[in-house]
Structure formats: structure tokens, C-alpha cells
Enzyme design. Structure first.
Site, PDB file in Angstrom:
ATOM      1  N   LYS A 174     -41.385  -7.153   5.784  1.00 26.80           N
ATOM      2  CA  LYS A 174     -42.221  -7.793   4.766  1.00 26.80           C
ATOM      3  C   LYS A 174     -43.696  -7.858   5.202  1.00 26.80           C
ATOM      4  O   LYS A 174     -44.586  -7.876   4.370  1.00 26.80           O
ATOM      5  CB  LYS A 174     -41.713  -9.199   4.465  1.00 26.80           C
TER       6      LYS A 174
HETATM    7  C1  PLP Z   1     -36.281  -8.237   2.179  1.00 24.35           C
HETATM    8  C2  PLP Z   1     -35.434  -7.552   3.154  1.00 24.35           C
HETATM    9  C3  PLP Z   1     -34.573  -6.518   2.759  1.00 24.35           C
HETATM   10  C4  PLP Z   1     -34.412  -6.106   1.327  1.00 24.35           C
HETATM   11  O1  PLP Z   1     -35.584  -5.538   0.809  1.00 24.35           O
HETATM   12  P1  PLP Z   1     -35.741  -5.329  -0.765  1.00 24.35           P
HETATM   13  O2  PLP Z   1     -37.131  -4.903  -0.967  1.00 24.35           O
HETATM   14  O3  PLP Z   1     -35.449  -6.674  -1.377  1.00 24.35           O
HETATM   15  O4  PLP Z   1     -34.769  -4.323  -1.164  1.00 24.35           O
HETATM   16  C5  PLP Z   1     -33.858  -5.870   3.742  1.00 24.35           C
HETATM   17  N1  PLP Z   1     -33.944  -6.235   5.037  1.00 24.35           N
HETATM   18  C6  PLP Z   1     -34.744  -7.235   5.454  1.00 24.35           C
HETATM   19  C7  PLP Z   1     -34.765  -7.605   6.907  1.00 24.35           C
HETATM   20  C8  PLP Z   1     -35.527  -7.919   4.531  1.00 24.35           C
HETATM   21  O5  PLP Z   1     -36.326  -8.905   4.958  1.00 24.35           O
END
Ligand code: PLP
Length: 498
Positions: free
Chosen positions: A113
Site C-alpha cells: 500500500k
Molecule cells: C491490500 C492488500 C492486498 C489486496 O490488494 P487489493 O488491491 O485489495 O486487491 C493483498 N495483500 C496485502 C498485503 C494487502 O495489504
């Protein structure tokens, strides 16, 4: 280039407006009017460039109402070794010949993120100057764990902004909770919700469209925006790292230019894999997009049957950031695959909110089948995959990456496809220390989070990342917990006190 709403083609706004506003007024998502193209020459020139330079070249195609200086300010501010533990920003590890792990977790919160949320405050404040001058931006976030912390780190003490994060009380890992509740900064607020992620997300969406809350906000001289991946300013930075990874692999001689690669993405909200889809549509040589889900396999079923049905049991898993039954960003994909049929999209998503279910046309289903492969696995299989990767390749991966790796192995077994493959690794393993330690054979009974990660360090010879180690001594600042119905009050009390 302008941005349209998926649910109303007559709405067309600049990128600054799309980013500042987050969501279109009638509930649609903003999408680029056309997908810009990358030529072979352009991709080749990226090979010699740094990550911020690569990001600059790609953002120029999407943010046509930003000046070059504005884009440079954003990419240089976000992607530096002040915020990331590597000047490459993301790293590529080789699991075995032809299988590359794209590590997207070298930022301040140890999850992918950060790749978007380090730059979103820059994109948002530059956008706000253009379109909503003078107003303070109140960011609202619903998080399944990682977005919340990454958004808090991105927005803490950014002038002209504040941020409120809601997380599901029992739906995040101990480390995730600790990271959020110890957050520093004068403009931040964190609150638990008695419910799951979808409750948090629906609660936030309801606040966005609540007339009473809106008028209170006007009085305070503030405006809401979103840091969730429904915001184009969240999604566009994610396109960059797929293209950047390809350029890096060409540069290192691992792939030849033009050689197609598979991209495997552990998915929840369909944001990260949608960014890979945009990269492919821009001209990046991609074979299959492989969509990996945990036991909450609503996307696996959708891709395989064309029926999206959220009426099913919700599982709390060891990959909590994917414990999601409503994948918001699918709306953007369906926009592109229907040729921008706003009435069709509005109908499907109307059905989703009314009945929890919709079914796409056979044409759309066929297009999805060409682009994507989908698979899922439960917690036990995830742990098995983590163990196997560690035993065979001495590579320690987190639970989300474990889901991706397991689904990729299933894909290879089912198809025999030997195309070189990039697996998106979305979190550092220490973020989910308990499950990872158990996966590699550790006993966690009765041990606290910090003892567990120390044992994990000993057992695997890997290192606890500094930002996670630091949460141990930080003070817990936020202990609040509310029912979903109490969320608007939390927001207004916090904003009113600013
Ligand atoms: C948010 C997240 C995901 C999923 O990502 P999306 O964009 O919602 O598909 C997968 N792995 C981790 C560690 C995340 O923080």
C-alpha cells in the site's frame, strides 16, 4: 486526458478533480477516457531510469492537467530512500529461474500500500489546489489492515489534510492493529468497528453521501476525500511498478524485450491486479493476469462463471487484507470490457447492492477468460506454500504472497504454461508473523506478537524490519471501538475538534 464516471458517461472531469473528489457523485468510479499507450522505445528508455523517473514518464500520460514540475514534485517527494529502505523502491527476488518475486513492501509500513499511499498525499494536495482551493481535505479510510497504516503514514502532519481510519475490530493481525493504534501525528484518528471490512467500507461510503454530515463539513470549511483504491490517485501509482519491474528484468537480461510475462496478484478489492491490467492494456507484454484469492473466493468464482455473488460465508483468514467480498475495482474493469456501457454498469452494481449478485453477459465473460486465470486456496494450503518456498528456496514470504504462490503453482500444474512470471509480493512476512512462524513449523501457543517475530528471526535468519520493531515501544494512542452506526459521530467529533 479526462476521466469519466463508470455509471454516467456524461460526467467528464480532469485528473485533479477525479483525485480530489475520489468517487463520482452518483457512486461511479472515475476511469481514464482512453488508456494511454507505451511504445517499445518508451519502455526501452525506462530501463536506464530510476524509479521516480519511470513514475514521472507514466504519470505524464495520465495526469495531463499537472505540469511537469508538479509531477516531479510528487514522484521525487514520495519515492526516495528517506521513505523506502531501498533506492530501487521495489525489489525483485528470484525464486527459481523464470519466477520473480516483485517485493512491493520496502516502504515505511512494510506492505505494498505504501507504493501508492506515499504519493497520494502529494497528488491530492496538488489536485486540491487546482480544484478546491482553501478547503481542508478530510480523508476517510476503511481498511482491512494495511491501507489504514499506510494512509496514516502518508498523511500524518501533511498540511491541509486530516485522516480518519476505521478497521474491523477482530479482522486485522496484532501487528497491523499495533501499527495503527500507535500512529503518531497531529491530524490522525483511528477507530475500531464492531464488524468486518465490508461493514467498515459501507459505513465510510454512507458517510460520504450523508447530507447531514456533508452540511456539517461545509460549515467547517472541509471536504471529504478517499484514500481507498476507489480513488484514481491510489490506483495509478500501482500501474508504475509493473512496468518498472518489466523494465528492470529487461535491463538485467532476465527477459528480452517483447517477451510476455505472467503477472500473479493476491487480490481482495481487485485494485492491485487491475493496475496490472492497465499496464497490459498500455502495451506491456503480458500473457495471463493470474488472480489469487484466499477462502473468500468471490473473485475466483466470478472469473470462472461470470456470476458475482457475495451471498456466501465470510471467512477470517491468515491473509486478512484479502478478506473482502465486495471487490470495488471490478467496476473499472467491467467499464473497459463493456466499451464504457454506463447503463449496464449501473444496472449490475445496482443489483449488487440490492441482491448481492449480478451476472455479466457471455461476451464479457469470454473477454475476462482471455485476460485472467483465477484460483484460490485456504489457510492450510497457504501455510504449505510458505513452507515449501522456504524449504526449497530459502525464501520467506508473507501469507498474502503465499496465496499468490500457491495459486501460481496450481496454474502451472493445470496449464503447463512455462511463461516467465512475476509474482506480486504484497507484504513483509513479519507483518503476519504468527501465521508465517506457524507455517515454517514454529509453535506460537501462549506467545505474544513480539516474542513470535523474534523466534521467526532466529529460525529463518531473516530480519525484523525496523518500522515493525519500533512499534514495540510506541504508546497506544487510539483505543476507541464503535458499532457501524456510530461511525459518522466519530468523524464529526474528530473534525469538529480540529
Ligand atoms: C491490500 C492488500 C492486498 C489486496 O490488494 P487489493 O488491491 O485489495 O486487491 C493483498 N495483500 C496485502 C498485503 C494487502 O495489504
Amino acid at each position: 486526458m479526462n476521466y469519466k464516471s463508470t455509471r454516467d458517461n456524461s460526467i467528464s472531469v480532469t485528473s485533479a478533480k477525479a483525485i480530489a473528489q475520489g468517487l463520482s457523485a452518483e457512486g461511479g468510479l472515475f476511469v481514464p477516457e482512453s488508456i494511454p499507450q507505451l511504445t517499445k522505445d518508451e519502455i526501452m528508455t525506462l530501463c536506464e531510469k530510476s524509479y521516480p523517473e519511470r513514475a514521472f514518464d507514466i504519470f505524464r500520460k495520465y495526469l495531463s492537467d499537472f505540469s511537469d514540475d508538479e509531477i516531479k514534485y510528487c514522484v521525487n517527494g514520495a519515492y526516495s530512500d528517506k521513505n523506502f529502505d531501498s533506492e530501487n523502491i521495489s525489489e525483485i527476488s528470484h525464486l527459481m529461474p523464470g519466477t520473480y518475486i516483485l517485493e512491493l513492501w520496502h516502504g515505511p509500513t512494510c506492505a505494498f500500500k505504501d507504493m501508492a499511499l506515499q504519493i497520494l498525499p502529494y497528488l491530492l494536495t496538488v489536485s486540491a489546489k487546482k480544484v478546491i482551493d482553501g478547503k481542508e481535505i478530510a480523508i476517510l479510510v476503511a481498511t482491512s489492515g494495511d491501507t489504514g497504516k499506510a494512509a496514516l503514514e502518508g498523511f500524518k502532519d501533511v498540511p491541509g489534510t486530516s485522516i480518519t481510519v476505521f478497521y474491523p475490530e477482530d479482522g486485522v493481525s496484532d501487528m497491523q492493529k499495533r501499527q495503527m493504534t500507535t500512529q503518531e501525528g497531529s491530524n490522525v484518528n483511528v477507530c475500531a468497528v464492531k464488524g468486518n471490512f465490508d461493514d467498515c467500507q459501507n459505513g465510510v461510503k454512507a458517510i460520504f453521501t450523508d447530507e447531514k454530515v456533508k452540511s456539517e463539513l461545509e460549515k467547517l470549511g472541509m471536504t471529504f476525500s478517499s484514500a481507498n483504491s476507489i480513488n484514481w490517485g491510489r490506483l495509478s501509482p500501482q500501474i508504475v511498478y509493473y512496468i518498472s519491474a518489466y523494465a528492470s528484468l529487461v535491463k538485467s537480461g532476465d527477459i528480452e524485450y517483447g517477451e510476455k510475462v505472467n503477472i500473479v496478484v493476491p487480490t481482495g478489492n481487485f485494485g492491485n491486479i487491475l493496475a496490472a491490467y492497465y499496464a497490459k492494456e498500455m502495451g506491456l507484454p503480458v500473457n495471463k493476469l493470474i488472480c489469487a484469492s484466499n477462502a473468500n473466493n468471490v473473485l475466483t468464482d466470478f472469473i470462472n462463471t461470470g456470476i458475482y455473488d457475495r451471498n456466501r460465508r465470510f471467512y477470517t483468514t491468515i491473509s486478512p487484507s484479502m478478506d473482502i467480498l465486495i471487490s470495488s475495482n471490478l467496476e473499472r474493469l467491467l467499464h473497459h470490457l463493456t466499451g464504457g456501457d454506463d447503463k449496464q454498469i449501473a444496472e449490475w452494481f445496482g443489483k449488487l447492492s440490492k441482491d448481492g449478485r449480478y451476472e455479466v453477459t457471455p461476451e464479457v465473460k469470454a473477454k475476462i477468460g482471455e485476460l485472467f486465470y483465477a484460483g484460490c486456496c485456504d489457510d492450510e494450503a497457504t501455510k504449505g506454500a510458505i513452507k515449501q518456498a522456504f524449504d526449497e528456496y530459502s525464501y520467506l514470504m508473507d501469507t498474502h504472497t503465499g496465496v499468490a504462490y500457491k495459486v501460481y503453482n496450481d496454474y502451472k500444474a493445470a496449464t503447463g504454461d512455462t511463461t516467465k512470471t512475476i509474482i506480486a509480493s504484497t507484504a513483509n512476512p513479519y507483518k503476519f508473523g504468527k501465521a508465517v512462524y506457524e507455517a515454517v513449523g514454529g509453535e506460537t501457543e501462549g506467545l505474544d506478537e513480539f516474542t513470535i517475530i523474534e523466534k521467526l528471526e532466529e529460525k529463518t535468519g531473516t530480519e525484523i524490519p525496523a518500522p515493525l520493531a519500533a512499534t514495540r515501544t510506541k504508546q497506544v494512542r487510539f483505543t476507541g471501538s464503535v458499532e457501524k452506526s456510530g461511525m459518522p459521530k466519530v468523524v464529526l467529533d474528530f473534525l469538529g475538534s480540529r
